[in-house]
Write an enzyme that holds these catalytic residues in place. Structure first.
Site, PDB file in Angstrom:
ATOM      1  N   ASN A  80      -2.762  12.855  -4.543  1.00  0.00           N
ATOM      2  CA  ASN A  80      -3.862  13.298  -5.393  1.00  0.00           C
ATOM      3  C   ASN A  80      -4.431  14.629  -4.930  1.00  0.00           C
ATOM      4  OD1 ASN A  80      -3.801  11.143  -7.192  1.00  0.00           O
ATOM      5  ND2 ASN A  80      -5.156   9.879  -5.945  1.00  0.00           N
TER       6      ASN A  80
ATOM      7  N   ASP B  36       0.867  -1.177   0.000  1.00  0.00           N
ATOM      8  CA  ASP B  36       0.000   0.000   0.000  1.00  0.00           C
ATOM      9  C   ASP B  36       0.903   1.227   0.000  1.00  0.00           C
ATOM     10  OD1 ASP B  36      -2.955   0.951   0.488  1.00  0.00           O
ATOM     11  OD2 ASP B  36      -1.701   2.205   1.769  1.00  0.00           O
ATOM     12  N   ILE B  37       0.680   2.143  -0.957  1.00  0.00           N
ATOM     13  CA  ILE B  37       1.484   3.371  -1.003  1.00  0.00           C
ATOM     14  C   ILE B  37       1.021   4.275   0.126  1.00  0.00           C
ATOM     15  CG2 ILE B  37       2.158   5.375  -2.386  1.00  0.00           C
ATOM     16  CD1 ILE B  37       1.626   3.705  -4.880  1.00  0.00           C
TER      17      ILE B  37
ATOM     18  N   ASP C  90      -0.988   9.444 -10.814  1.00  0.00           N
ATOM     19  CA  ASP C  90      -0.788   8.425 -11.846  1.00  0.00           C
ATOM     20  C   ASP C  90       0.698   8.184 -12.107  1.00  0.00           C
ATOM     21  OD1 ASP C  90      -3.489   8.145 -12.087  1.00  0.00           O
ATOM     22  OD2 ASP C  90      -3.658   9.220 -13.998  1.00  0.00           O
TER      23      ASP C  90
ATOM     24  N   GLU D 124      -4.308   2.125  -5.041  1.00  0.00           N
ATOM     25  CA  GLU D 124      -2.872   2.280  -4.793  1.00  0.00           C
ATOM     26  C   GLU D 124      -2.254   1.033  -4.186  1.00  0.00           C
ATOM     27  OE1 GLU D 124      -4.807   3.962  -1.010  1.00  0.00           O
ATOM     28  OE2 GLU D 124      -5.276   3.723  -3.138  1.00  0.00           O
TER      29      GLU D 124
END
Length: 344
Positions: free
Chosen positions: A226, A218-219, A235, A261
């Site tokens: 965003n 998981d980022i 992106d 993500e």
């Protein structure tokens, strides 16, 4: 001294002998076509199909070099995607300087006529074979210098034309397969493919007592990218994150976009200790990498990772994924930018 007249029997024999040679050549050509057909359709993965084509076709046709070119969309240039020279398989990264401008070359003739173009000079013999799928010429197979030293013939050209059609179908099928199983943004496999491969690896592990592991990523704080920098930057982060995963794993490892993500990697034949070492390596690679936004701004990206290994007590692959997800949740709860191994 007069030459003895040829008898009717001798004439018949000559005709039968030529027919026998022609039949033998047809049988040899059919054998080559069958061998190539079986080989090039053995995989739907493009990165597997291209080396197979290069190896099998060059060997079967006994030429010094084979190169597959893909036409760019505007048709101006042909881009080499794989080659085989002697015993050396040359992949795309080593062919970057071998782009060809199509106009005024035999490439153009093969594309325009959709037929094999044979070229012979004092120094080389070449065959330019169009690759046609769905009525479009999308590439060229270049065959160079038969090992026999004998020039290519019209019969060879007919065989090459048929082989080109088989290769084109195989490559086109691989492209279609890639569209179905690869995520459009990151290039990683999609969630459905992840589930299918997890089912396969889970069944192999259960039946043959073989190890395999899974990593879930998981980022960290991805929503901030965003919200702060916009979705274009988000992106870019996802694409670069995915590239780093692919660049630092084995070909046999299966890198997937799990959702949003979240990414996942299936690690066949991998014990939990090896999986943990890889997870920590990838965590450091991500943390140390210079990510950049759409305006070139420097970004710090970290990731939390959950690790799980197949356990005979799991009833389904979903149980194993749940174990990795629980470990991922724990890594995030403990402050993120860390690896946690699922409890066994």
């Amino acid at each position: 001294m007069s030459t003895k007249p040829t008898t009717r029997h001798e004439q018949d024999y000559e005709v039968l002998y030529k027919q026998c040679l022609a039949l033998r050549q047809q049988v040899e050509h059919l054998a080559v076509l069958r061998e190539i057909s079986l080989a090039v359709n053995a995989s739907l993965e493009l990165n597997e199909t291209l080396p197979i084509v290069a190896n099998v076709v060059q060997s079967a046709l006994e030429v010094r070099r084979l190169t597959l070119y893909e036409l760019e969309k505007d048709g101006v240039r042909a881009r080499p995607i794989v080659a085989k020279y002697g015993g050396d398989l040359i992949e795309r990264s080593r062919l970057e300087e071998e782009y060809v401008h199509v106009a005024g070359t035999p490439f153009e003739g093969a594309v325009r006529t959709r037929q094999v173009a044979l070229v012979e000079t004092a120094y080389e013999r070449r065959a330019y074979v169009p690759l046609i799928a769905k009525n479009d010429v999308f590439g060229i197979m270049l065959l160079e210098d038969p090992l026999s030293g004998i020039p290519f013939t019209k019969q060879d050209a007919a065989l090459f034309q048929q082989i080109g059609l088989q290769i084109a179908v195989a490559i086109n099928n691989a492209h279609l397969y890639a569209l179905a199983v690869n995520d459009g943004l990151t290039g990683l496999y999609v969630r459905r493919y992840f589930d299918l491969r997890m089912d396969e690896e889970f069944e192999k592990a259960r039946r043959y007592a073989r190890a395999f592991s899974v990593l879930l990523f998981d980022i960290d704080h991805f929503k901030r990218f965003n919200d702060t920098h916009g979705h274009q930057t988000g992106d870019l982060v996802l694409k670069e994150f995915a590239r780093l995963l692919r660049a630092n794993t084995r070909k046999s490892d299966i890198c997937c976009r799990y959702g949003g993500e979240e990414m996942a990697i299936i690690l066949p034949e991998t014990e939990i200790e090896e999986a943990s070492v890889l997870a920590n390596k990838l965590r450091r690679v991500i943390a140390d990498h210079a990510f950049a936004g759409d305006q070139g701004q420097a970004l710090r990206v970290t990731t939390s990772i959950g690790v799980a290994q197949y356990d005979a007590h799991f009833e389904t692959q979903a149980d194993m994924v749940r174990r990795a997800d629980e470990a991922l949740y724990e890594a995030k709860e403990l402050g993120r930018n860390r690896v946690k191994v699922g409890k066994t």
